[in-house]
Motif scaffolding. Sequence first.
Motif, PDB file in Angstrom:
ATOM      1  N   PRO A   2      32.654  46.240  53.172  1.00 16.38           N
ATOM      2  CA  PRO A   2      32.871  45.968  51.746  1.00 16.38           C
ATOM      3  C   PRO A   2      32.311  44.637  51.250  1.00 16.38           C
ATOM      4  N   PRO A   3      32.584  43.494  51.932  1.00 17.33           N
ATOM      5  CA  PRO A   3      31.995  42.252  51.429  1.00 17.33           C
ATOM      6  C   PRO A   3      30.475  42.228  51.532  1.00 17.33           C
ATOM      7  N   PHE A   4      29.919  42.865  52.569  1.00 22.65           N
ATOM      8  CA  PHE A   4      28.464  42.922  52.683  1.00 22.65           C
ATOM      9  C   PHE A   4      27.861  43.752  51.551  1.00 22.65           C
ATOM     10  N   LYS A   5      28.479  44.882  51.247  1.00 23.36           N
ATOM     11  CA  LYS A   5      27.971  45.716  50.153  1.00 23.36           C
ATOM     12  C   LYS A   5      27.992  44.945  48.836  1.00 23.36           C
ATOM     13  N   ALA A   6      29.114  44.287  48.579  1.00 23.21           N
ATOM     14  CA  ALA A   6      29.239  43.522  47.337  1.00 23.21           C
ATOM     15  C   ALA A   6      28.211  42.402  47.299  1.00 23.21           C
ATOM     16  N   ALA A   7      28.023  41.712  48.437  1.00 26.38           N
ATOM     17  CA  ALA A   7      27.073  40.604  48.491  1.00 26.38           C
ATOM     18  C   ALA A   7      25.649  41.090  48.260  1.00 26.38           C
ATOM     19  N   PHE A   8      25.287  42.207  48.873  1.00 25.05           N
ATOM     20  CA  PHE A   8      23.944  42.742  48.679  1.00 25.05           C
ATOM     21  C   PHE A   8      23.717  43.134  47.223  1.00 25.05           C
ATOM     22  N   THR A   9      24.730  43.691  46.601  1.00 19.98           N
ATOM     23  CA  THR A   9      24.612  44.052  45.186  1.00 19.98           C
ATOM     24  C   THR A   9      24.330  42.807  44.357  1.00 19.98           C
ATOM     25  N   TYR A  10      25.063  41.741  44.607  1.00 14.55           N
ATOM     26  CA  TYR A  10      24.854  40.492  43.866  1.00 14.55           C
ATOM     27  C   TYR A  10      23.487  39.883  44.173  1.00 14.55           C
ATOM     28  N   LEU A  11      23.083  39.938  45.437  1.00 13.99           N
ATOM     29  CA  LEU A  11      21.790  39.361  45.805  1.00 13.99           C
ATOM     30  C   LEU A  11      20.642  40.092  45.118  1.00 13.99           C
ATOM     31  N   ASN A  12      20.758  41.402  45.036  1.00 12.36           N
ATOM     32  CA  ASN A  12      19.723  42.178  44.353  1.00 12.36           C
ATOM     33  C   ASN A  12      19.681  41.873  42.856  1.00 12.36           C
ATOM     34  N   GLU A  13      20.784  41.342  42.339  1.00  2.58           N
ATOM     35  CA  GLU A  13      20.844  40.937  40.933  1.00  2.58           C
ATOM     36  C   GLU A  13      20.580  39.445  40.770  1.00  2.58           C
ATOM     37  N   GLU A  15      25.548  32.750  43.777  1.00  2.00           N
ATOM     38  CA  GLU A  15      26.884  32.177  43.907  1.00  2.00           C
ATOM     39  C   GLU A  15      27.926  33.261  44.146  1.00  2.00           C
ATOM     40  N   GLU A  16      27.822  34.362  43.406  1.00  2.00           N
ATOM     41  CA  GLU A  16      28.770  35.465  43.579  1.00  2.00           C
ATOM     42  C   GLU A  16      28.621  36.081  44.969  1.00  2.00           C
ATOM     43  N   ALA A  17      27.368  36.173  45.444  1.00  2.00           N
ATOM     44  CA  ALA A  17      27.132  36.737  46.776  1.00  2.00           C
ATOM     45  C   ALA A  17      27.769  35.866  47.851  1.00  2.00           C
ATOM     46  N   MET A  18      27.651  34.556  47.701  1.00  2.00           N
ATOM     47  CA  MET A  18      28.216  33.657  48.697  1.00  2.00           C
ATOM     48  C   MET A  18      29.735  33.758  48.757  1.00  2.00           C
ATOM     49  N   LYS A  19      30.354  33.997  47.622  1.00  2.00           N
ATOM     50  CA  LYS A  19      31.812  34.168  47.590  1.00  2.00           C
ATOM     51  C   LYS A  19      32.226  35.421  48.354  1.00  2.00           C
ATOM     52  N   GLU A  20      31.391  36.454  48.284  1.00  2.00           N
ATOM     53  CA  GLU A  20      31.686  37.680  49.039  1.00  2.00           C
ATOM     54  C   GLU A  20      31.568  37.426  50.538  1.00  2.00           C
ATOM     55  N   PHE A  21      30.581  36.639  50.917  1.00  2.00           N
ATOM     56  CA  PHE A  21      30.398  36.365  52.338  1.00  2.00           C
ATOM     57  C   PHE A  21      31.534  35.530  52.905  1.00  2.00           C
ATOM     58  N   GLU A  22      32.236  34.835  52.076  1.00  6.72           N
ATOM     59  CA  GLU A  22      33.398  34.079  52.544  1.00  6.72           C
ATOM     60  C   GLU A  22      34.529  35.008  52.984  1.00  6.72           C
ATOM     61  N   LYS A  23      34.410  36.292  52.611  1.00  8.80           N
ATOM     62  CA  LYS A  23      35.419  37.281  52.977  1.00  8.80           C
ATOM     63  C   LYS A  23      35.127  37.948  54.323  1.00  8.80           C
ATOM     64  N   ILE A  24      34.003  37.574  54.948  1.00  7.59           N
ATOM     65  CA  ILE A  24      33.655  38.152  56.244  1.00  7.59           C
ATOM     66  C   ILE A  24      34.771  37.842  57.247  1.00  7.59           C
ATOM     67  N   PRO A  25      35.261  38.849  57.999  1.00  5.67           N
ATOM     68  CA  PRO A  25      36.370  38.618  58.940  1.00  5.67           C
ATOM     69  C   PRO A  25      35.980  37.651  60.051  1.00  5.67           C
ATOM     70  N   SER A  26      36.941  36.887  60.520  1.00  3.58           N
ATOM     71  CA  SER A  26      36.678  35.861  61.536  1.00  3.58           C
ATOM     72  C   SER A  26      36.177  36.467  62.849  1.00  3.58           C
ATOM     73  N   TRP A  27      36.569  37.720  63.154  1.00  5.15           N
ATOM     74  CA  TRP A  27      36.144  38.323  64.412  1.00  5.15           C
ATOM     75  C   TRP A  27      34.630  38.521  64.490  1.00  5.15           C
ATOM     76  N   TRP A  28      33.962  38.494  63.349  1.00  4.37           N
ATOM     77  CA  TRP A  28      32.516  38.718  63.337  1.00  4.37           C
ATOM     78  C   TRP A  28      31.784  37.656  64.163  1.00  4.37           C
ATOM     79  N   GLN A  29      32.355  36.457  64.219  1.00  2.00           N
ATOM     80  CA  GLN A  29      31.716  35.380  64.969  1.00  2.00           C
ATOM     81  C   GLN A  29      31.759  35.617  66.478  1.00  2.00           C
ATOM     82  N   ASP A  30      32.600  36.538  66.926  1.00  2.00           N
ATOM     83  CA  ASP A  30      32.733  36.817  68.360  1.00  2.00           C
ATOM     84  C   ASP A  30      31.958  38.058  68.800  1.00  2.00           C
TER      85      ASP A  30
END
Length: 320
Positions: free
Chosen positions: A102-113, A117-132
């Motif tokens: 979901p946050p990636f989809k939203a971020a890509f939508t914003y990036l294509n537009e 700034e809105e895209a970066m806010k979506e990426f802040e929602k990336i779950p912490s487990w992604w780093q592992d």
Amino acid sequence: MSSVLNFKYVNLYVAILFVSLISCKNESKESKQKLASVVSIENKRNIVEVTTNIMDFEIPTQLQSGWTTFKYNNKSGETHFFIFEKMPEGITIENYKNELVPPFKAAFTYLNENKIEEAMKEFEKIPSWWQDVKLGGGVGLIAPRSSAETTVYLKPGTYVMECYVRMPNGMPHAFYGMLKEIVVSETANENKEPQSDFDIHLSSKKGITFMDSIKAGEYQMAVRFEDQKLYETLLGHDINLVKLDDMKLLDSLGTWIDASNIKAFKTPVPKGLTFLGGVEDLEAGETGYFKAKLEKGNYVLISEIPKAVERNMYKVFKVY
């Protein structure tokens, strides 16, 4: 998912069966299908067939650990690849779909537009487990209606495989069905590590090391990952084999393969570039193998990273 965005801006990408006559029949049918898949793999010297028809992966969802050869049959009209991402313990594809997509989809939508700034806010929602998440290799970019063969060592665990090449609208293929879970068991297969005809050395500091020319033929290439690092795309480096109709297309290749650019990495691929497979991201010190059928012409080994040409993460060679 595991595509665009700058890591320095964000901290990053059975059911209970009811006992009944019908379910028993279904279970029996499923068992036969799984057995048929295993027999099919064994008959092909433990080569695991992976097929893409349009935006999908056909592959056995349970595999043994150990050296595993994947033959990727891209029957579609698009360029694809697949990478294995080893999930942290307890994380499954349901977490992936519900927490990461979901946050990636939203971020890509914003990036294509062009709403950064809105895209970066979506990426802040990336779950912490992604780093592992660990890099598990896979088959490099492969042209439409072609096949490629890659061998990697699979460790036990749960993997998500995906293709994030982008549609013409800028959205990754993973959003359209190229996302699948693979479970690798503790039971190891008996496959031995392949023998290589030639070695390719890959390093973020020294670039790609290979010969300047090679005789036409079919070879097994070993890709030695001397190190690994996260680039702006939140992924590491890999190896992709590309045939160039004209050496003047090198800059076009470098521009297209830069997934940090939301306007790049889209299909169709520029004319004159034919992707022939390779080895997707592995951890530092690991080795993957791929088969290369080389005809006379000009070729490039290149990593799918931002500014690959500027960073010397490519190697031109000639086949005579």
